[in-house]
Design a protein around this motif. Sequence first.
Motif, mmCIF file in Angstrom:
data_model
loop_
_atom_site.group_PDB
_atom_site.id
_atom_site.type_symbol
_atom_site.label_atom_id
_atom_site.label_comp_id
_atom_site.label_asym_id
_atom_site.label_seq_id
_atom_site.Cartn_x
_atom_site.Cartn_y
_atom_site.Cartn_z
ATOM 1 N N THR A 135 0.804 -1.227 0.000
ATOM 2 C CA THR A 135 0.000 0.000 0.000
ATOM 3 C C THR A 135 0.835 1.275 0.000
ATOM 4 O O THR A 135 0.627 2.167 -0.810
ATOM 5 N N ARG A 136 1.814 1.321 0.903
ATOM 6 C CA ARG A 136 2.611 2.547 1.001
ATOM 7 C C ARG A 136 3.421 2.799 -0.268
ATOM 8 O O ARG A 136 3.551 3.919 -0.734
ATOM 9 N N LEU A 137 3.961 1.716 -0.806
ATOM 10 C CA LEU A 137 4.734 1.853 -2.049
ATOM 11 C C LEU A 137 3.854 2.389 -3.178
ATOM 12 O O LEU A 137 4.233 3.296 -3.905
ATOM 13 N N LEU A 138 2.690 1.788 -3.316
ATOM 14 C CA LEU A 138 1.803 2.207 -4.404
ATOM 15 C C LEU A 138 1.361 3.654 -4.210
ATOM 16 O O LEU A 138 1.248 4.410 -5.173
ATOM 17 N N HIS A 139 1.150 4.033 -2.959
ATOM 18 C CA HIS A 139 0.782 5.419 -2.670
ATOM 19 C C HIS A 139 1.927 6.354 -3.071
ATOM 20 O O HIS A 139 1.719 7.364 -3.744
ATOM 21 N N ALA A 140 3.155 5.977 -2.678
ATOM 22 C CA ALA A 140 4.304 6.825 -2.992
ATOM 23 C C ALA A 140 4.516 6.951 -4.501
ATOM 24 O O ALA A 140 4.909 7.996 -5.000
ATOM 25 N N LEU A 141 4.244 5.887 -5.223
ATOM 26 C CA LEU A 141 4.541 5.883 -6.659
ATOM 27 C C LEU A 141 3.444 6.501 -7.511
ATOM 28 O O LEU A 141 3.706 6.955 -8.625
ATOM 29 N N THR A 142 2.204 6.501 -7.010
ATOM 30 C CA THR A 142 1.098 6.946 -7.861
ATOM 31 C C THR A 142 0.226 8.024 -7.222
ATOM 32 O O THR A 142 -0.588 8.628 -7.908
ATOM 33 N N GLY A 143 0.373 8.223 -5.921
ATOM 34 C CA GLY A 143 -0.480 9.177 -5.223
ATOM 35 C C GLY A 143 -1.831 8.603 -4.836
ATOM 36 O O GLY A 143 -2.683 9.329 -4.310
ATOM 37 N N SER A 261 -2.180 -1.997 -18.931
ATOM 38 C CA SER A 261 -0.768 -2.192 -18.644
ATOM 39 C C SER A 261 -0.259 -1.569 -17.353
ATOM 40 O O SER A 261 0.577 -2.144 -16.680
ATOM 41 N N GLY A 262 -0.690 -0.374 -17.065
ATOM 42 C CA GLY A 262 -0.227 0.219 -15.814
ATOM 43 C C GLY A 262 1.204 0.681 -15.847
ATOM 44 O O GLY A 262 2.081 0.144 -15.174
ATOM 45 N N LEU A 263 1.456 1.694 -16.630
ATOM 46 C CA LEU A 263 2.790 2.265 -16.706
ATOM 47 C C LEU A 263 3.000 3.179 -15.500
ATOM 48 O O LEU A 263 2.209 4.080 -15.241
ATOM 49 N N LEU A 264 4.090 2.964 -14.744
ATOM 50 C CA LEU A 264 4.343 3.787 -13.554
ATOM 51 C C LEU A 264 5.331 4.910 -13.819
ATOM 52 O O LEU A 264 5.387 5.874 -13.064
ATOM 53 N N VAL A 265 6.143 4.755 -14.874
ATOM 54 C CA VAL A 265 7.120 5.824 -15.189
ATOM 55 C C VAL A 265 7.009 6.180 -16.665
ATOM 56 O O VAL A 265 6.652 5.347 -17.491
ATOM 57 N N ASP A 266 7.333 7.436 -16.958
ATOM 58 C CA ASP A 266 7.269 7.924 -18.323
ATOM 59 C C ASP A 266 8.410 7.322 -19.151
ATOM 60 O O ASP A 266 9.582 7.510 -18.824
ATOM 61 N N LEU A 267 8.057 6.573 -20.202
ATOM 62 C CA LEU A 267 9.099 5.960 -21.025
ATOM 63 C C LEU A 267 9.347 6.744 -22.312
ATOM 64 O O LEU A 267 10.068 6.276 -23.198
ATOM 65 N N LEU A 277 -0.148 6.871 -18.196
ATOM 66 C CA LEU A 277 0.501 6.691 -16.899
ATOM 67 C C LEU A 277 -0.565 6.537 -15.815
ATOM 68 O O LEU A 277 -1.565 7.258 -15.813
ATOM 69 N N VAL A 278 -0.341 5.656 -14.878
ATOM 70 C CA VAL A 278 -1.281 5.443 -13.775
ATOM 71 C C VAL A 278 -1.511 6.755 -13.017
ATOM 72 O O VAL A 278 -2.655 7.127 -12.719
ATOM 73 N N SER A 279 -0.425 7.475 -12.747
ATOM 74 C CA SER A 279 -0.566 8.707 -11.954
ATOM 75 C C SER A 279 -1.357 9.772 -12.715
ATOM 76 O O SER A 279 -2.038 10.592 -12.101
ATOM 77 N N ASP A 280 -1.283 9.762 -14.048
ATOM 78 C CA ASP A 280 -2.072 10.721 -14.829
ATOM 79 C C ASP A 280 -3.571 10.460 -14.673
ATOM 80 O O ASP A 280 -4.366 11.387 -14.537
ATOM 81 N N SER A 281 -3.960 9.185 -14.731
ATOM 82 C CA SER A 281 -5.378 8.849 -14.598
ATOM 83 C C SER A 281 -5.892 9.258 -13.220
ATOM 84 O O SER A 281 -6.949 9.857 -13.094
ATOM 85 N N LEU A 282 -5.113 8.925 -12.191
ATOM 86 C CA LEU A 282 -5.546 9.282 -10.836
ATOM 87 C C LEU A 282 -5.554 10.799 -10.672
ATOM 88 O O LEU A 282 -6.471 11.368 -10.081
#
Length: 472
Positions: A135-143, A261-267, A277-282
């Motif tokens: 949970t904490r990791l996913l929060h840190a990586l995606t908000g 797919s769930g991309l976590l970083v901009d490639l 990007l996951v963080s963009d959707s959220l």
Amino acid sequence: MPEEQVREKLRRLPAVDRVLRVPPLPDLLARYPREMVVEAVRRVLERQRDLLRQGGGMPALVALAGQAAEMVEAKTRASLRRVINATGVVLHTNLGRAPLGTEALEAVTAVARGYSSLEMDLATGTRGERYTHVTRLLHALTGAEASLVVNNNAAAVLLVLHTLARGREVVVSRGQLVEIGGSFRIPEVMAASGATLVEVGTTNKTYLRDYEQAIGPQTAALLRVHTSNYRLVGFTRQVPALELAGLGQRYGLPVIEDLGSGLLVDLSPFGIRGEPLVSDSLGAGIDIVTFSGDKLLGGPQAGIILGRQKYLEAMKKNHLLRALRVDKLTLAALEATLRLYLEPGRLAEVPALRMLTAGPEELEARAARLAALLTRALGQAARVGVVNGFSQAGGGSLPGVDLPTFMVQVHLQDIKVEVLATQLRQGEPAVIGRVQKDSLLLDVRTVPEGDFAELVRCFQAAYARAAASAGG
Ligand SMILES: *Cc1c(COP(=O)(O)O)cnc(C)c1O
């Protein structure tokens, strides 16, 4: 002639018992059920009888025993086997999608070998939750506010719909009613969840007003699906995440997005574009996103659900979760993979990302090294060269994105490429390349340098088997 000679040969063919006494069969008899070994010998003798009738010669006893031993070996060896993937398809679904990196493997081994804190809070010694480890990791990586991990993304979509929309309606664009990998189809997952699909728009164009007009008292959610394995091009329009999220807010409806797919970083610095990007959707205000762990994320098979606490709490209380729950090995591999994402300098340790972002110079040099090794190993029998081409991300990610690559092209003088490819698949490990015309192509993007020695050995062995079968 022949009639009498053939009968004589058939008479001289040894009996089953006699073959069973020839090495290595006595050893096999000691290890495996007798019936299995006897059956192999019977089949070898049966095949030999046919050959004799067709004018074949009498084989040596050791050869018959050897054939039977091979048959037993083929029957007893593992079915799920290691494969060297030289297809260049990085997330090859049939070959197990993303390979795991060292950190993930070590985490899996540590957790699998003994006991773990799977459902124990070690700070207090009280019962914990398996879902909190990442949970904490996913929060840190995606908000994301809250998270849940299940068996795969199909399970994630099923759980989300079952929890939020069972017995009610979900609005989806007709342009997003996708089928992924044959068995995952949005309309069917929707039906299985007990929700009713309300299609809006047309195949190529859907507007915000289409969604809005479909909203009624039975509406439970709005769903957006990433068309991960195909591209809508030309006269098209889909509603952006931001607009759909706004509409959901106005009507007090949860907006769900299946990202695939769930991309976590901009490639994009590596020329890889077109995947959200996951963080963009959220960040756009989508309430719940789901994606796979073993696609572009490069981890184990898993389905990750992120979003608002209140919805995630409802999912955790859903009894269906027990049937979809993630196991400890997956959690160990996922946590270790996600931890690498915290340190951008270590992202190349995620094998899938490393393969996807490998540059042409690196690949050309690697192909040249493999070509040199194969030339040395196969000698005069082969024509080996380096050619350029394209690799694919695979796994229903990045459709239409061709990654420039270099491949080793192998052409064998006296052996058909199909025979070679078949023999390579039978090896240990198996090697899968691409057959093109009368050559075999080995894309080095998906073959780490550390596998070269093994690949060459498999190639030599496959060549020897192919030559033996071609020679009679
Ligand atoms: C791949 C994919 C799925 C299925 O995910 P699995 O992890 O294979 O179950 C579902 N939806 C989309 C959009 C996908 O791309």
